[in-house]
Structures are given as C-alpha cells and as structure tokens.
Design an enzyme around this catalytic site. Structure first.
Site, PDB file in Angstrom:
ATOM      1  N   PHE A  13       0.806  -1.211   0.000  1.00 58.77           N
ATOM      2  CA  PHE A  13       0.000   0.000   0.000  1.00 58.77           C
ATOM      3  C   PHE A  13       0.849   1.275   0.000  1.00 58.77           C
ATOM      4  O   PHE A  13       0.330   2.361   0.181  1.00 58.77           O
ATOM      5  CB  PHE A  13      -0.931  -0.006   1.225  1.00 58.77           C
ATOM      6  CG  PHE A  13      -1.682  -1.305   1.377  1.00 58.77           C
ATOM      7  CD1 PHE A  13      -2.817  -1.554   0.621  1.00 58.77           C
ATOM      8  CD2 PHE A  13      -1.224  -2.284   2.244  1.00 58.77           C
ATOM      9  CE1 PHE A  13      -3.505  -2.753   0.746  1.00 58.77           C
ATOM     10  CE2 PHE A  13      -1.909  -3.494   2.376  1.00 58.77           C
ATOM     11  CZ  PHE A  13      -3.053  -3.728   1.617  1.00 58.77           C
ATOM     12  N   ASP A  51       1.229   6.521   6.879  1.00 56.47           N
ATOM     13  CA  ASP A  51      -0.215   6.714   7.072  1.00 56.47           C
ATOM     14  C   ASP A  51      -0.526   7.799   8.103  1.00 56.47           C
ATOM     15  O   ASP A  51      -1.382   7.626   8.969  1.00 56.47           O
ATOM     16  CB  ASP A  51      -0.914   5.400   7.462  1.00 56.47           C
ATOM     17  CG  ASP A  51      -0.924   4.408   6.303  1.00 56.47           C
ATOM     18  OD1 ASP A  51      -0.939   4.856   5.144  1.00 56.47           O
ATOM     19  OD2 ASP A  51      -0.915   3.190   6.560  1.00 56.47           O
ATOM     20  N   HIS A  74      -2.047  -0.489  13.105  1.00 57.12           N
ATOM     21  CA  HIS A  74      -2.521   0.892  13.182  1.00 57.12           C
ATOM     22  C   HIS A  74      -3.503   1.129  14.331  1.00 57.12           C
ATOM     23  O   HIS A  74      -4.172   2.167  14.365  1.00 57.12           O
ATOM     24  CB  HIS A  74      -3.164   1.295  11.854  1.00 57.12           C
ATOM     25  CG  HIS A  74      -2.161   1.605  10.772  1.00 57.12           C
ATOM     26  ND1 HIS A  74      -0.854   1.186  10.838  1.00 57.12           N
ATOM     27  CD2 HIS A  74      -2.269   2.289   9.602  1.00 57.12           C
ATOM     28  CE1 HIS A  74      -0.207   1.599   9.754  1.00 57.12           C
ATOM     29  NE2 HIS A  74      -1.041   2.266   8.986  1.00 57.12           N
ATOM     30  N   ASP A 107       8.375  -8.152  11.228  1.00 55.74           N
ATOM     31  CA  ASP A 107       6.955  -8.381  10.981  1.00 55.74           C
ATOM     32  C   ASP A 107       6.619  -9.790  11.470  1.00 55.74           C
ATOM     33  O   ASP A 107       7.364 -10.728  11.188  1.00 55.74           O
ATOM     34  CB  ASP A 107       6.646  -8.262   9.482  1.00 55.74           C
ATOM     35  CG  ASP A 107       5.160  -8.059   9.191  1.00 55.74           C
ATOM     36  OD1 ASP A 107       4.338  -8.765   9.799  1.00 55.74           O
ATOM     37  OD2 ASP A 107       4.834  -7.210   8.351  1.00 55.74           O
ATOM     38  N   SER A 163       7.878  -1.782   0.865  1.00 58.33           N
ATOM     39  CA  SER A 163       8.791  -0.820   1.497  1.00 58.33           C
ATOM     40  C   SER A 163      10.179  -1.421   1.662  1.00 58.33           C
ATOM     41  O   SER A 163      11.190  -0.716   1.607  1.00 58.33           O
ATOM     42  CB  SER A 163       8.244  -0.369   2.855  1.00 58.33           C
ATOM     43  OG  SER A 163       8.090  -1.467   3.738  1.00 58.33           O
ATOM     44  N   SER A 209       6.723  -6.784  17.139  1.00 57.91           N
ATOM     45  CA  SER A 209       7.638  -5.662  17.323  1.00 57.91           C
ATOM     46  C   SER A 209       8.182  -5.573  18.743  1.00 57.91           C
ATOM     47  O   SER A 209       9.386  -5.402  18.956  1.00 57.91           O
ATOM     48  CB  SER A 209       6.916  -4.362  16.953  1.00 57.91           C
ATOM     49  OG  SER A 209       7.658  -3.231  17.311  1.00 57.91           O
TER      50      SER A 209
END
Length: 202
Positions: free
Chosen positions: A12, A162, A136, A63, A44, A116
């Site tokens: 994205f 974002d 998020h 991740d 990314s 994380s």
C-alpha cells in the site's frame, strides 16, 4: 533505482513515499543499519533494502507476518491468497521471501519474524533510520514508537506511514505518534510527503 517492478509487489506504499524512503535511507546509511516495522509482502523493503544494498549496509525487517487488523479474514484488506487455511491465519512471509529473492536482497535484508515488542526487548544496535508501518491500532502504534524511536541516532530518521492530519482521511494512531515524536523534543519534523512523516533526530 529499484531491481524489480515495484508494482508487482503487493502493498500500500505510494511510489512518491517509497522514493523518499529510498533517498533518506541512502543519505544516512553510513550512520548505521536501517529497520522497518511492518514489512507485509516487501514493498517498502525493496525501497529501503535497495538503498542499504547500495550503501553496503543492512536492513532489519520486523513483521510477525500474521497481518494487521485490516488484513484478517472478513476485513477490508484481506487477501485470500495470503491466508493459511491449515492454521486459520494470514501469512505473508512466503510472499515476502519471494520478493527478497526477486529483488536480490537476501544478503542485505535480515527478516525478523516476531512481534515488534518482542524483537525490541533486548535490542541494543543504534539505527540510522526506523520506518514504522505496523499495526494501526493506538496500542500497536504507541508500542512501536516507544520501542524503536529511542534507537535512532542523531542525524538519523524516524519515518511514520499513514499520517493523516485530517481525521476524515484515515486512522489517527500514526498521526498521534507523529505528533508525540515532535513533542518529545528529540525529533524535528519535515513536511509530509503524502502520508509519510519524516522526522530527523536532533
């Protein structure tokens, strides 16, 4: 600049945002390795990893590869091709590894398949750039910020994806940690590049 067609990689990240990540990572790579939180299928990672490869540096890619909230079964961004029916869980790691192989980044990118906060528990390596693009939710965003922002060296970058100043455009947690970083006095914000917030460690 990039070794593969970036549009062939699921993700994205906008191209202008990706180009900015590449340029800034390349500019500070001499200060230490880079790190991203939230690799998904590697879009990314290709931008950041390509910059690190050119600078003879390393990118740590963190991740758990089980997807964020919006990737889960029945949610808006669920991708059936990334769903592991055997375990009833989303799994983007196989696709991520394919991306690394196609982009010839297997000797530059160090995948860390873990949450994380777990990866950060004993982290001690100074970082030239940290890119936060994980979960998020407010809890996830705050965890990523508090766990990783302190490891950015002076002159390095904290990048947050974002960031939506207008609540009508998107979720608030990335915007909130972007503001939190500025309020800390440790980071100086640059103008937003679409939804990419770049902050230099002072």
């Amino acid at each position: 600049m990039l070794p593969i067609d970036i549009n062939s990689v699921k993700g994205f990240l906008d191209g202008e945002e990706g180009a900015a990540l590449y340029e800034q990572a390349l500019a500070v790579a001499a200060l230490g390795p880079c790190l991203e939180i939230g690799s998904y299928c590697g879009k990314s990672t290709v931008y950041l990893g390509s910059a690190c490869k050119k600078a003879n540096s390393v990118l740590f890619a963190i991740d758990h590869h089980r997807g964020s909230e919006e990737h889960q079964l029945g949610e808006e961004y669920h991708d059936p091709s990334l769903y592991d029916a055997q375990f009833g869980k989303m799994d983007s790691f196989r696709e991520f590894r394919h991306t690394l192989a196609r982009a010839q980044l297997e000797n530059t990118v160090v995948p860390i398949v873990a949450p994380s906060q777990l990866a950060a528990r004993y982290w001690a390596t100074p970082l030239s750039m940290v890119f936060i693009d994980g979960g998020h939710s407010m809890e996830a965003a705050l965890t990523d910020y508090h766990a990783w922002a302190p490891h950015v060296v002076r002159g390095g970058w904290l990048a947050i994806h974002d960031v939506f100043p207008n609540p009508a455009d998107g979720g608030r947690p990335p915007f909130e940690i972007w503001k939190l970083a500025q309020a800390s006095g440790l980071f100086e914000a640059m103008p937003l590049i679409k939804t990419l917030g770049l902050l230099r460690r002072v």
